[in-house]
Design a protein around this motif. Structure first.
Motif, short mmCIF file in Angstrom:
data_model
loop_
_atom_site.label_atom_id
_atom_site.label_comp_id
_atom_site.label_asym_id
_atom_site.label_seq_id
_atom_site.Cartn_x
_atom_site.Cartn_y
_atom_site.Cartn_z
N GLU A 100 -6.95 -9.55 -5.29
CA GLU A 100 -6.15 -8.33 -5.12
C GLU A 100 -5.79 -7.68 -6.45
OE1 GLU A 100 -6.00 -6.91 -2.41
OE2 GLU A 100 -6.70 -8.55 -1.14
N LYS A 101 -5.77 -8.46 -7.52
CA LYS A 101 -5.57 -7.86 -8.86
C LYS A 101 -6.71 -6.89 -9.17
CE LYS A 101 -2.72 -10.78 -11.86
NZ LYS A 101 -1.91 -9.69 -12.39
N THR A 102 -7.93 -7.30 -8.80
CA THR A 102 -9.08 -6.43 -9.05
C THR A 102 -9.06 -5.20 -8.14
OG1 THR A 102 -10.47 -7.64 -7.47
CG2 THR A 102 -10.48 -8.40 -9.75
N ASN A 103 -8.31 -5.28 -7.03
CA ASN A 103 -8.17 -4.13 -6.13
C ASN A 103 -7.05 -3.18 -6.53
OD1 ASN A 103 -10.27 -5.03 -4.49
ND2 ASN A 103 -8.92 -6.19 -3.15
N TYR A 118 0.83 -1.21 0.00
CA TYR A 118 0.00 0.00 0.00
C TYR A 118 0.87 1.25 0.00
CZ TYR A 118 -3.68 3.27 1.33
OH TYR A 118 -4.55 4.33 1.36
N ILE A 119 1.95 1.22 0.79
CA ILE A 119 2.86 2.37 0.84
C ILE A 119 3.50 2.59 -0.53
CG2 ILE A 119 5.03 3.22 1.83
CD1 ILE A 119 4.28 1.70 4.41
N LEU A 120 3.99 1.51 -1.14
CA LEU A 120 4.65 1.62 -2.45
C LEU A 120 3.65 2.07 -3.52
CD1 LEU A 120 6.83 -1.63 -2.33
CD2 LEU A 120 7.59 0.72 -1.98
N LYS A 121 2.42 1.58 -3.40
CA LYS A 121 1.38 1.96 -4.36
C LYS A 121 1.07 3.45 -4.27
CE LYS A 121 -3.38 0.68 -5.54
NZ LYS A 121 -4.56 -0.07 -5.07
N LYS A 122 1.01 3.96 -3.04
CA LYS A 122 0.72 5.40 -2.84
C LYS A 122 1.89 6.27 -3.29
CE LYS A 122 -1.48 7.04 0.67
NZ LYS A 122 -1.88 7.41 2.04
N SER A 123 3.12 5.75 -3.15
CA SER A 123 4.29 6.55 -3.52
C SER A 123 4.68 6.35 -4.98
CB SER A 123 5.47 6.19 -2.63
OG SER A 123 5.84 4.84 -2.82
N THR A 124 3.85 5.61 -5.74
CA THR A 124 4.06 5.33 -7.17
C THR A 124 5.43 4.70 -7.44
OG1 THR A 124 4.95 7.55 -7.68
CG2 THR A 124 2.54 7.26 -7.82
N THR A 125 5.90 3.88 -6.51
CA THR A 125 7.14 3.13 -6.70
C THR A 125 6.83 1.85 -7.46
OG1 THR A 125 7.97 3.97 -4.59
CG2 THR A 125 9.08 2.04 -5.51
#
Length: 302
Positions: free
Chosen positions: A179-182, A157-164
């Protein structure tokens, strides 16, 4: 009630064990093995067929079939009642009980075979036509997360928010599909499969995070990666925490900075980096090559 249930079940199986005839097992061993295999084959085939009828994929169908292929403990009750009602002879009942008991004893082995078949079929599907390789394209300097556990979920979630750039691999096919659909970049894969690791670009990755819940599994995966990819050999420990409702400034001031100060006193530490965001704190501790992963984890825990 639950404690009484376990006690009564223990007494039930104890009585079955005490009535078990080992002489009969030794005398009729070939027939008992043959009929046990027939029972397992027939029951597994029926369960696999029903799973396919209800549109389950082949891999979990085989796993379920082998997992449930043994005779059930209710058979003991049925055979005893059949003897009391004089429907079958005592010798026949004892013979049938021995077969059921043997199939139940074989359950862990058969279930493990089913799990390996399921993993092999899913891995074959993932590797087919370079499917996973196409999904990640030529990603580089990315983070690989092994296991979408509670810790893996927080880091993702952190990496997803930081666009890493990141990719998650997990061996739970249903979880991967959900989780793919999420919106998570997650793929099915076994972290101890060389082809899977190469396809997700382990040589080009910036870091690999082993986020499995079982510590022994973590150590096995770490050792496997170190042996097959010696260039990926930096010991880093990720300390991540969730603090819902707190701003990034509060988390940095109250959590991240004090934690960093504590970690600076730990020996063998090369570098400490951190990331404070809304609701989350993550500190990355990099150790030198003279320390093992287990020792590094213990130092951070202490």
């Amino acid at each position: 009630i639950i404690s009484l249930k376990h006690l009564l079940m223990g007494l039930f199986f104890m009585s079955i064990g005490m009535s078990f005839d080992f002489d009969l097992l030794l005398k009729s061993l070939p027939y008992i093995i043959l009929l046990s295999l027939i029972l397992i084959t027939v029951k597994a085939s029926i369960i696999i067929g029903l799973c396919k009828l209800f549109k389950f994929p082949l891999a979990p169908s085989i796993h379920a079939g082998l997992l449930l292929a043994q005779g059930g403990e209710f058979a003991f009750v049925v055979f005893v009642m059949a003897v009391q009602k004089k429907l079958i002879e005592q010798d026949v009942a004892q013979f049938l009980i021995t077969i059921v008991t043997l199939t139940m004893a074989l359950t862990p082995i058969i279930a493990n075979i089913g799990r390996k078949i399921k993993t092999a079929l899913y891995t074959k599907d993932v590797l087919k036509d370079n499917k996973i390789k196409r999904e990640i394209d030529e990603m580089s300097n990315h983070i690989i997360i092994v296991g979408f556990t509670k810790v893996g979920r927080i880091i993702s979630y952190i990496l997803k928010k930081s666009t890493t750039n990141y990719i998650i691999i997990d061996n739970n096919h249903r979880l991967v599909r959900i989780e793919k659909t999420n919106g998570y970049n997650i793929s099915y894969g076994d972290a101890m499969n060389l082809d899977i690791l190469k396809y997700i670009g382990i040589e080009r990755a910036e870091a690999i995070i082993i986020a499995m819940e079982d510590e022994i599994t973590c150590m096995k995966i770490t050792r496997f990666i170190s042996q097959n990819f010696p260039e990926v050999n930096e010991t880093k420990i990720y300390v991540s925490s969730m603090y819902p409702g707190n701003t990034a400034e509060d988390i940095e001031k109250l959590i991240t900075d004090p934690l960093e100060d504590k970690l600076k006193t730990v020996s063998n530490v090369v570098e400490i980096t951190s990331n404070s965001q809304e609701d989350f704190s993550m500190v990355i501790v990099e150790f030198d090559e003279d320390i093992s992963v287990s020792e590094a984890k213990q130092k951070v825990k202490d």
